[in-house]
Design an enzyme around this catalytic site. Structure first.
Site, mmCIF file in Angstrom:
data_model
loop_
_atom_site.group_PDB
_atom_site.id
_atom_site.type_symbol
_atom_site.label_atom_id
_atom_site.label_comp_id
_atom_site.label_asym_id
_atom_site.label_seq_id
_atom_site.Cartn_x
_atom_site.Cartn_y
_atom_site.Cartn_z
ATOM 1 N N HIS A 248 32.172 49.329 44.037
ATOM 2 C CA HIS A 248 31.353 48.123 43.834
ATOM 3 C C HIS A 248 31.318 47.188 45.057
ATOM 4 C CE1 HIS A 248 34.908 46.025 42.239
ATOM 5 N NE2 HIS A 248 34.852 46.586 41.063
ATOM 6 N N HIS B 227 42.740 49.950 30.681
ATOM 7 C CA HIS B 227 41.660 49.204 31.340
ATOM 8 C C HIS B 227 40.327 49.875 31.040
ATOM 9 C CE1 HIS B 227 39.452 46.977 34.236
ATOM 10 N NE2 HIS B 227 39.806 47.584 35.348
ATOM 11 N N GLU C 211 37.431 49.581 32.720
ATOM 12 C CA GLU C 211 36.509 49.916 33.821
ATOM 13 C C GLU C 211 36.368 51.437 33.948
ATOM 14 O OE1 GLU C 211 37.111 47.919 37.599
ATOM 15 O OE2 GLU C 211 34.996 48.212 38.083
ATOM 16 N N ASP D 158 36.124 53.682 36.171
ATOM 17 C CA ASP D 158 36.906 54.597 37.016
ATOM 18 C C ASP D 158 38.138 55.095 36.254
ATOM 19 O OD1 ASP D 158 37.581 51.857 37.287
ATOM 20 O OD2 ASP D 158 38.725 52.220 39.100
ATOM 21 N N HIS E 154 42.340 43.871 36.148
ATOM 22 C CA HIS E 154 41.270 43.303 36.917
ATOM 23 C C HIS E 154 40.100 42.817 36.062
ATOM 24 C CE1 HIS E 154 37.586 45.400 38.940
ATOM 25 N NE2 HIS E 154 37.562 44.182 39.373
ATOM 26 N N ASP F 27 45.313 48.586 37.488
ATOM 27 C CA ASP F 27 44.810 48.264 38.836
ATOM 28 C C ASP F 27 45.845 47.507 39.682
ATOM 29 O OD1 ASP F 27 42.320 49.440 38.636
ATOM 30 O OD2 ASP F 27 41.288 47.602 38.046
ATOM 31 N N TYR G 119 42.951 46.202 49.008
ATOM 32 C CA TYR G 119 42.679 46.252 47.566
ATOM 33 C C TYR G 119 42.892 44.865 46.949
ATOM 34 C CZ TYR G 119 42.558 48.030 42.827
ATOM 35 O OH TYR G 119 42.203 48.264 41.519
ATOM 36 N N HIS H 122 45.650 53.609 40.964
ATOM 37 C CA HIS H 122 45.072 54.034 42.244
ATOM 38 C C HIS H 122 46.177 54.123 43.286
ATOM 39 C CE1 HIS H 122 41.024 53.263 40.769
ATOM 40 N NE2 HIS H 122 41.360 52.030 40.458
HETATM 41 FE FE1 FEO Z 1 39.205 47.726 37.559
HETATM 42 FE FE2 FEO Z 1 40.343 50.691 38.884
HETATM 43 O O1 FEO Z 1 39.273 49.566 37.855
#
Ligand code: FEO
Length: 394
Positions: free
Chosen positions: A23, A77, A79, A81, A143, A162, A191, A224
């Site tokens: 994004h 989460h 999101e 991903d 996040h 995250d 990040y 991540h």
């Molecule tokens: Fe907020 Fe890795 O997604």
């Protein structure tokens, strides 16, 4: 070969070597979508992966246990991903229960229009897997509003979603295996700066909550990047960034049309260096904004330059400010500069944005008609030295 991070706890995520954008943020090192499998009386999957990586995740799980034996899924989460693979995973694995925060349930239900066996969990709530227990910790806005972290209590493994992660694809899975920790820490900072900078206050509260609950971690496993067997340096960096601590460091962030604003930027850079400030000039069309904000995160003084174009600031400068307003940087002294031909609105428009950003405006703005003269450049250099001495702890 399954990767075991604690007894009967496995990494079953995916490595995305090719992703170069998240994004709007450049992910030049790729990323990983980490997911984890816990073998206990209730076999539990913590998070899934981006949709196209679900086959890779299922293949890794198959090396350990038949995926259909999974009893529980925890979704930390919403999101995509992390949840993109969830619809296929739910359809194939048919788990008994799907655990998430109340806002996680709302977000997943809305996004996937799915009727899944949700169980809402809140901070402090525990779940027995048989021999071991999960403890949930809601972390709203880290996040997204739905975010939470999950602790495997007996092993002191924190699945931190995250938090404490980085977009970083690598053959190594653990921090103590990487051959270049400095490169990794840069990605952790990138990040934080691009994803978590607006939420420093909430991160400070998270550390308070962790202390109140007397939580200790042997391993932090973000969604991540690398899994942290030595989380102390990253925990410490997060606390400093969240507190808005700044260094004796200045950035000159600018763009230029016919090199006049560039001449001012160079003179200002020299002046900041004369005063002893760690200084980095960034010309906006040469460096992506997501690569500037990691340096901006802990810089104490920011000088923003723009020529005036059609009665406005230069478009790349406006774009940078749009991005910055979302990130809400803290504890910044700032000033504007720029060259102009006839109308000269850029500096006053930058000053207005600096007020919106709640930066401490430390000069009314340096505006020069057409090309700066040697004397004007000398004055700019002296001005930058003074601003550095007055606003940075040199
Ligand atoms: Fe907020 Fe890795 O997604």
């Amino acid at each position: 070969m399954p990767i075991e991070l604690a007894p009967k706890v496995y990494w079953v995520g995916a490595i995305d070597w090719d992703v170069r954008e998240f994004h709007g943020y450049l992910t030049e090192k790729g990323s990983t979508y980490n997911a984890f499998l816990i073998l206990d009386d209730k076999i539990t999957l913590i998070d899934t992966v981006k949709k196209e990586f679900l086959p890779e995740m299922l293949e890794r799980i198959s090396e350990i246990v038949a995926p259909e034996r999974i009893d529980y899924i925890v979704s930390n989460h919403v999101e995509m991903d992390h949840s993109g693979g969830l619809p296929q995973a739910m359809a194939r694995l048919q788990p008994e229960k799907l655990f998430c925060s109340p806002l996680g349930k709302a977000g997943l239900s809305r996004h996937y229009q799915a009727d899944w066996p949700f169980v809402e969990v809140k901070t402090g709530q525990e779940l027995s897997l048989g021999q071991r227990h999960l403890l949930f910790l809601e972390t709203p806005m880290l996040h997204w509003p739905d975010s939470m972290m999950t602790l495997l209590k007996e092993e002191q493994v924190l699945f931190s979603s995250d938090g404490f992660g980085a977009h970083f694809a690598s053959s190594e899975r653990f921090d103590d295996q990487t051959p270049d920790m400095a490169a990794y820490l840069h990605q952790v900072k990138k990040y934080y700066a691009n994803i978590l900078m607006p939420f420093g206050g909430l991160i400070t509260k998270l550390f308070q909550r962790i202390r109140e609950l007397n939580l200790e971690f042997k391993l932090i496993a973000p969604d991540h990047g690398l899994l942290l067997r030595n989380p102390a340096p990253i925990l410490s960096a997060y606390q400093q960034w969240a507190a808005g601590e700044v260094l004796p460091k200045a950035l000159v962030i600018y763009d230029t049309m016919w090199h006049s604003t560039e001449l001012l930027a160079r003179a200002l850079t020299e002046g900041l260096m004369d005063a002893g400030a760690a200084t980095i000039p960034y010309r906006l069309r040469l460096t992506h904004y997501s690569d500037i904000v990691p340096d901006l995160l802990d810089a104490g003084l920011l000088l923003f330059g723009s020529p005036t174009l059609n009665n406005n600031m230069f478009p790349s400068v406006g774009e940078f400010f749009t991005y910055l307003q979302g990130l809400k940087p803290q504890n910044k002294a700032a000033a504007a500069f720029g060259s102009y031909g006839w109308s000269g609105q850029a500096v006053s428009l930058i000053n207005q944005v600096l007020e919106v950003l709640k930066f401490k405006v430390v000069h009314e703005g340096l505006s020069v008609k057409y090309r700066p003269t040697p004397q004007e450049l000398a004055e700019a250099r002296a001005l930058a030295s003074r601003l550095a001495r007055e606003n940075l702890k040199l």
